[in-house]
Design a protein around this motif. Structure first.
Motif, PDB file in Angstrom:
ATOM      1  N   ILE A  55      40.546  64.554  99.221  1.00 12.24           N
ATOM      2  CA  ILE A  55      40.949  63.579  98.193  1.00 12.24           C
ATOM      3  C   ILE A  55      42.399  63.853  97.829  1.00 12.24           C
ATOM      4  CG2 ILE A  55      40.534  62.764  95.844  1.00 12.24           C
ATOM      5  CD1 ILE A  55      37.624  63.530  96.186  1.00 12.24           C
ATOM      6  N   GLY A  56      43.229  62.856  98.003  1.00 13.71           N
ATOM      7  CA  GLY A  56      44.657  63.036  97.758  1.00 13.71           C
ATOM      8  C   GLY A  56      45.032  62.883  96.293  1.00 13.71           C
ATOM      9  N   ILE A  57      45.996  63.661  95.893  1.00 10.15           N
ATOM     10  CA  ILE A  57      46.606  63.508  94.562  1.00 10.15           C
ATOM     11  C   ILE A  57      47.977  62.909  94.814  1.00 10.15           C
ATOM     12  CG2 ILE A  57      47.380  64.693  92.476  1.00 10.15           C
ATOM     13  CD1 ILE A  57      45.319  66.845  93.014  1.00 10.15           C
ATOM     14  N   PRO A  58      48.119  61.593  94.649  1.00  6.23           N
ATOM     15  CA  PRO A  58      49.328  60.896  95.123  1.00  6.23           C
ATOM     16  C   PRO A  58      50.556  61.211  94.293  1.00  6.23           C
ATOM     17  CG  PRO A  58      47.942  59.387  93.900  1.00  6.23           C
ATOM     18  CD  PRO A  58      47.168  60.667  94.006  1.00  6.23           C
ATOM     19  N   TYR A  59      51.694  61.133  95.003  1.00  6.54           N
ATOM     20  CA  TYR A  59      52.967  61.187  94.306  1.00  6.54           C
ATOM     21  C   TYR A  59      53.273  59.797  93.753  1.00  6.54           C
ATOM     22  CZ  TYR A  59      53.607  65.445  97.084  1.00  6.54           C
ATOM     23  OH  TYR A  59      53.452  66.670  97.663  1.00  6.54           O
TER      24      TYR A  59
END
Length: 271
Positions: free
Chosen positions: A253-257
């Motif tokens: 699960i990505g933690i977006p910029y």
């Protein structure tokens, strides 16, 4: 000669009696003051802060002593009207000169009576946040989290809102985690619930609240609100940030910029 002797005897008798009465009044007055101070101290002991109790006893004793010596002077035949007037004028002048200090004193009395916080509490007031070390009559001494000593005038505290972080035994840790729009938010919520359930310091009652809170510009923001005991607040705060990062990385699960998509029209000429 007999007249002079008689006059001296009359003066001695007159002033001797006044002196005797003054001595008796002094002895009785000192005993009575001591009795009154002890009685008051016994009645207020434990009801107010020790600093305030000691100060009030000192003020009471000083006022009673002044009244006693005025009474003794009056008994001796000394005119006290002018003395009282001078004392009143001096008190007024001192009051004007120490207006700020008197305001701090009044604020200190209110703090010691109503006790919105005590020594050892963590508070935020007048733009400062830290741990209370001591509440004095004029100033409250605090230590900030980076170990700076701050002395705040009590008038500033009594006239401002005070946030006491130590007053309640439970506190809520409010966290927000962002995930990408292409990620499964159900899975993310499930991971957060599991992390909260497995953390030893997070309480089951009240139950944690973990829900999608916002469709932000570049992420889906999920609120994670958990309850802890007051002293465990920062431990849980940092643990959850670290544990969530590990869990999201492991689950992919990505933690977006923060990002901005720019689209160009093929028919648009760039200068």
């Amino acid at each position: 000669m007999d007249q002079i002797t008689g006059g001296l005897q009359s003066i001695i008798a007159n002033y001797g009696m006044k002196l005797l009465l003054a001595i008796i009044l002094l002895i009785v007055g000192l005993w009575l003051i001591k009795f009154i101070v002890r009685l008051l101290e016994k009645n207020v002991q434990g009801r107010f802060d020790r600093t305030l109790t000691s100060f009030l006893m000192s003020i009471t004793k000083a006022v009673l002593m002044i009244l006693l010596f005025i009474s003794i002077a009056s008994t001796m035949g000394i005119e006290v009207t002018s003395f009282v007037a001078v004392l009143g004028a001096a008190s007024f002048a001192v009051g004007l000169a120490l207006q700020g200090s008197l305001s701090n004193f009044a604020g200190g009395v209110l703090l010691l009576i109503f006790r919105p916080f005590t020594a050892g509490d963590t508070i935020e007031v007048a733009g400062h946040k830290g741990k209370v070390q001591e509440i004095q009559i004029l100033y409250t001494i605090m230590t900030t989290f980076d170990n700076k000593k701050i002395m705040i005038p009590n008038s500033n505290i009594s006239n401002n809102s005070v946030t006491n972080f130590s007053a309640m035994d439970k506190r809520r840790v409010d966290l927000t985690f962002g995930i990408g729009y292409d990620d499964d938010f159900h899975e993310a919520i499930s991971l957060l619930k599991d992390l909260a359930a497995r953390h030893d310091l997070i309480l089951d009652d009240p139950e944690p609240i973990i829900r999608v809170a916002e469709h932000a510009g570049s992420s889906i923001n999920i609120d994670c609100k958990v309850w802890v005991k007051g002293p465990d607040y920062w431990t849980v705060f940092y643990d959850m940030h670290e544990n969530v990062k590990d869990a999201f990385d492991e689950a992919g699960i990505g933690i977006p910029y923060p990002q901005l998509d720019i689209h160009f029209d093929e028919g648009t000429k760039l200068c």
